[in-house]
Enzyme design. Sequence first.
Site, PDB file in Angstrom:
ATOM      1  N   ASP A  13      -4.815  25.846 -10.364  1.00 38.73           N
ATOM      2  CA  ASP A  13      -3.423  26.281 -10.511  1.00 38.73           C
ATOM      3  C   ASP A  13      -3.242  27.768 -10.245  1.00 38.73           C
ATOM      4  O   ASP A  13      -2.359  28.418 -10.823  1.00 38.73           O
ATOM      5  CB  ASP A  13      -2.885  25.928 -11.913  1.00 38.73           C
ATOM      6  N   LYS A  16      -2.714  28.060  -5.007  1.00 39.85           N
ATOM      7  CA  LYS A  16      -3.288  27.700  -3.696  1.00 39.85           C
ATOM      8  C   LYS A  16      -2.205  27.137  -2.768  1.00 39.85           C
ATOM      9  O   LYS A  16      -2.156  27.465  -1.581  1.00 39.85           O
ATOM     10  CB  LYS A  16      -4.412  26.651  -3.873  1.00 39.85           C
ATOM     11  N   GLY A  40      -2.173  19.489  -8.160  1.00 40.93           N
ATOM     12  CA  GLY A  40      -0.718  19.636  -8.145  1.00 40.93           C
ATOM     13  C   GLY A  40      -0.411  20.988  -7.550  1.00 40.93           C
ATOM     14  O   GLY A  40      -0.754  22.019  -8.124  1.00 40.93           O
ATOM     15  N   HIS A  41       0.163  20.997  -6.360  1.00 40.48           N
ATOM     16  CA  HIS A  41       0.420  22.252  -5.651  1.00 40.48           C
ATOM     17  C   HIS A  41       1.922  22.413  -5.479  1.00 40.48           C
ATOM     18  O   HIS A  41       2.578  21.574  -4.867  1.00 40.48           O
ATOM     19  CB  HIS A  41      -0.298  22.246  -4.284  1.00 40.48           C
ATOM     20  N   GLN A 223      -8.366  22.097  -7.031  1.00 42.38           N
ATOM     21  CA  GLN A 223      -9.107  22.556  -8.213  1.00 42.38           C
ATOM     22  C   GLN A 223      -9.684  23.954  -7.950  1.00 42.38           C
ATOM     23  O   GLN A 223      -9.038  24.722  -7.265  1.00 42.38           O
ATOM     24  CB  GLN A 223     -10.205  21.535  -8.616  1.00 42.38           C
TER      25      GLN A 223
HETATM   26  P1  GDP Z   1      -2.208  25.410  -7.210  1.00 38.67           P
HETATM   27  O1  GDP Z   1      -2.621  24.164  -7.907  1.00 38.67           O
HETATM   28  O2  GDP Z   1      -3.322  26.407  -7.080  1.00 38.67           O
HETATM   29  O3  GDP Z   1      -1.528  25.153  -5.901  1.00 38.67           O
HETATM   30  O4  GDP Z   1      -1.141  26.113  -8.170  1.00 38.67           O
HETATM   31  P2  GDP Z   1       0.110  25.376  -8.880  1.00 38.67           P
HETATM   32  O5  GDP Z   1       1.151  25.149  -7.862  1.00 38.67           O
HETATM   33  O6  GDP Z   1      -0.351  24.233  -9.687  1.00 38.67           O
HETATM   34  O7  GDP Z   1       0.526  26.492  -9.930  1.00 38.67           O
HETATM   35  C1  GDP Z   1       0.944  27.762  -9.545  1.00 38.67           C
HETATM   36  C2  GDP Z   1       2.376  27.980 -10.054  1.00 38.67           C
HETATM   37  O8  GDP Z   1       2.686  29.344  -9.968  1.00 38.67           O
HETATM   38  C3  GDP Z   1       3.418  27.257  -9.234  1.00 38.67           C
HETATM   39  O9  GDP Z   1       4.468  26.865 -10.072  1.00 38.67           O
HETATM   40  C4  GDP Z   1       3.884  28.317  -8.236  1.00 38.67           C
HETATM   41  O10 GDP Z   1       5.222  28.125  -7.811  1.00 38.67           O
HETATM   42  C5  GDP Z   1       3.780  29.562  -9.085  1.00 38.67           C
HETATM   43  N1  GDP Z   1       3.452  30.800  -8.354  1.00 38.67           N
HETATM   44  C6  GDP Z   1       2.636  30.951  -7.275  1.00 38.67           C
HETATM   45  N2  GDP Z   1       2.520  32.262  -6.951  1.00 38.67           N
HETATM   46  C7  GDP Z   1       3.268  32.939  -7.854  1.00 38.67           C
HETATM   47  C8  GDP Z   1       3.525  34.343  -8.084  1.00 38.67           C
HETATM   48  O11 GDP Z   1       3.036  35.218  -7.376  1.00 38.67           O
HETATM   49  N3  GDP Z   1       4.346  34.660  -9.125  1.00 38.67           N
HETATM   50  C9  GDP Z   1       4.892  33.715  -9.946  1.00 38.67           C
HETATM   51  N4  GDP Z   1       5.660  34.116 -10.948  1.00 38.67           N
HETATM   52  N5  GDP Z   1       4.665  32.400  -9.767  1.00 38.67           N
HETATM   53  C10 GDP Z   1       3.855  32.017  -8.753  1.00 38.67           C
HETATM   54  P1  IMO Z   2      -5.095  22.077  -8.688  1.00 36.69           P
HETATM   55  O1  IMO Z   2      -5.529  21.652  -7.305  1.00 36.69           O
HETATM   56  C1  IMO Z   2      -6.067  22.509 -12.920  1.00 36.69           C
HETATM   57  C2  IMO Z   2      -8.892  19.624 -14.616  1.00 36.69           C
HETATM   58  C3  IMO Z   2      -8.361  18.665 -15.653  1.00 36.69           C
HETATM   59  C4  IMO Z   2      -9.614  18.482 -16.513  1.00 36.69           C
HETATM   60  C5  IMO Z   2     -10.728  18.485 -15.484  1.00 36.69           C
HETATM   61  C6  IMO Z   2     -11.191  17.099 -15.046  1.00 36.69           C
HETATM   62  O2  IMO Z   2      -3.665  21.863  -8.967  1.00 36.69           O
HETATM   63  O3  IMO Z   2      -5.598  23.442  -9.009  1.00 36.69           O
HETATM   64  P2  IMO Z   2     -10.116  15.226 -13.479  1.00 36.69           P
HETATM   65  O4  IMO Z   2      -8.836  14.446 -13.635  1.00 36.69           O
HETATM   66  O5  IMO Z   2     -10.240  16.001 -12.228  1.00 36.69           O
HETATM   67  O6  IMO Z   2     -11.333  14.379 -13.733  1.00 36.69           O
HETATM   68  O7  IMO Z   2     -10.063  16.286 -14.705  1.00 36.69           O
HETATM   69  O8  IMO Z   2     -10.223  19.172 -14.346  1.00 36.69           O
HETATM   70  N1  IMO Z   2      -8.157  19.629 -13.329  1.00 36.69           N
HETATM   71  C7  IMO Z   2      -7.326  20.608 -12.949  1.00 36.69           C
HETATM   72  N2  IMO Z   2      -6.893  21.710 -13.594  1.00 36.69           N
HETATM   73  N3  IMO Z   2      -5.664  22.288 -11.658  1.00 36.69           N
HETATM   74  C8  IMO Z   2      -6.105  21.208 -10.966  1.00 36.69           C
HETATM   75  O9  IMO Z   2      -5.853  21.013  -9.661  1.00 36.69           O
HETATM   76  C9  IMO Z   2      -6.938  20.285 -11.634  1.00 36.69           C
HETATM   77  N4  IMO Z   2      -7.529  19.120 -11.268  1.00 36.69           N
HETATM   78  C10 IMO Z   2      -8.278  18.741 -12.310  1.00 36.69           C
HETATM   79  O10 IMO Z   2      -7.309  19.241 -16.379  1.00 36.69           O
HETATM   80  O11 IMO Z   2      -9.795  19.593 -17.354  1.00 36.69           O
HETATM   81 MG    MG Z   3      -2.053  22.965  -9.496  1.00 36.29          MG
END
Ligand code: GDP
Ligand code: IMO
Ligand code: MG
Length: 429
Positions: A13, A16, A40-41, A223
């Site tokens: 999270d 990416k 979840g992106h 991840q």
């Molecule tokens: P990922 O799994 O690495 O793709 O990250 P996620 O999308 O799960 O979580 C990142 C969250 O932070 C999302 O809700 C993005 O919209 C938000 N985000 C990304 N870059 C920034 C930033 O520079 N500032 C803020 N405030 N939010 C950001």
């Molecule tokens: P993105 O791509 C954050 C975590 C789960 C749990 C562990 C194992 O959005 O960064 P799983 O269901 O993969 O067997 O769970 O990994 N986990 C993540 N945490 N971002 C993710 O993906 C994750 N994918 C799995 O919360 O701790």
């Molecule tokens: Mg994510």
Amino acid sequence: MANVTIIGAQWGDEGKGKVVDWLASRADIVVRFQGGHNAGHTLVVGNQTYKLSLLPSGLVRGKLGLIGNGVVIDPVALLAEIDRIRAQGLSITPETLRIADNAPLILPVHAALDRAREAARGERRIGTTGRGIGPAYEDKVARRAIRVCDLAEPDTLDWRLDELLLHHNTLLAGLGAPTFEKATLLADLLALAPRILPYAEPIWERLAQARHENARILFEGAQAVMLDVDHGTYPFVTSSNTVAGQAAAGAGIGPDAVGRVLGIAKAYCTRVGSGPFPTELHDATGQLLGERGHEFGTVTGRPRRCGWFDAALVRQAVKVGGIQGLALTKLDVLDGLPALKIGVGYRINGVTSRHLPSGARAQAQAEPIFETIEGWTSSTRGARSYAELPAQAIKYVRRIEELVECPVTLLSTSPERDDTILMQDPFSD
Ligand code: GDP
Ligand code: IMO
Ligand code: MG
């Protein structure tokens, strides 16, 4: 011409999806190479927000999206996501999306086993996403998996399901969970086949052709290094390799195609699920970071645990992940905090260490060693150039660079696509 591989440098999270979407404007193809719909992106483009789990983030830019053999694919989840994203106005067709015909499938038995095992673990649960990721990867390695290509061969499906169910129903019954009927699973898979097979092909061949044509390939990790099954905080990890080297094996291309490796890290740190997190904050500051950063899991909606930036951890991720440049996201979330702490190492039973040890107990006992740095008062939110940043924010970034032993080559200052500062283009050779 350089390709680029993007991986998470903390526990996921990190942003990416935003960075992949932003860089995808310079790429021809975006490839997912591991993980599944545990990812979840979130991408914010104008007034639209796209939440992607299995689909490569480049699709939002209209780029060709490939799902490699290293991904575990839940066909029901994939079709639901395609429908959801189409409803937002994007075109997703077998022309824009291709999936590896040798990728393993996630079936309902896998999610059932994932959840039953987590329930049985009780206090020691991993906190998985409950999507069946672990059991699906286990089946792949155990040579029990059903793969995308099997959907084209009903007779193969039939005997593969016998073998798979012998294993899973035994386990499920032992855990006191309901078992599965072969006839139902077979009928469901045969019904899904005509909707999945038009997307399927040998991805390696398409990638070989793309290389021949000098196309720019962007490999999108899910991840993060600290969730890597080998290098992460085992057993509190996911079930795939998340390091950059996996991009080659998980797509079907040589290691030289991985190109430049960009690691993504938040300017602080979060984690979803259980497991060690030395710099975690249990106080009002942690709560503030969670509220300001909207730190709720995209997949499960769980609140993310928040803490200070752990430079020792990210340095470790840089080394094992092969990270050559770091993208630092969510700098804006730290705006206005009077003082910031950075983890620089650990104290474990009175002994100091520059890295997180491998043992689960030692990891749980690791206490952070912090250094404190002054914060900044003005806003960084939405900044699109280095010149717009307060001097103290630049100092913070510079200190992180020193500690993680890697240059910060990109900064993100809001969820919005264009609120990004590029210092060094990873696509340039
Ligand atoms: P990922 O799994 O690495 O793709 O990250 P996620 O999308 O799960 O979580 C990142 C969250 O932070 C999302 O809700 C993005 O919209 C938000 N985000 C990304 N870059 C920034 C930033 O520079 N500032 C803020 N405030 N939010 C950001
Ligand atoms: P993105 O791509 C954050 C975590 C789960 C749990 C562990 C194992 O959005 O960064 P799983 O269901 O993969 O067997 O769970 O990994 N986990 C993540 N945490 N971002 C993710 O993906 C994750 N994918 C799995 O919360 O701790
Ligand atoms: Mg994510």
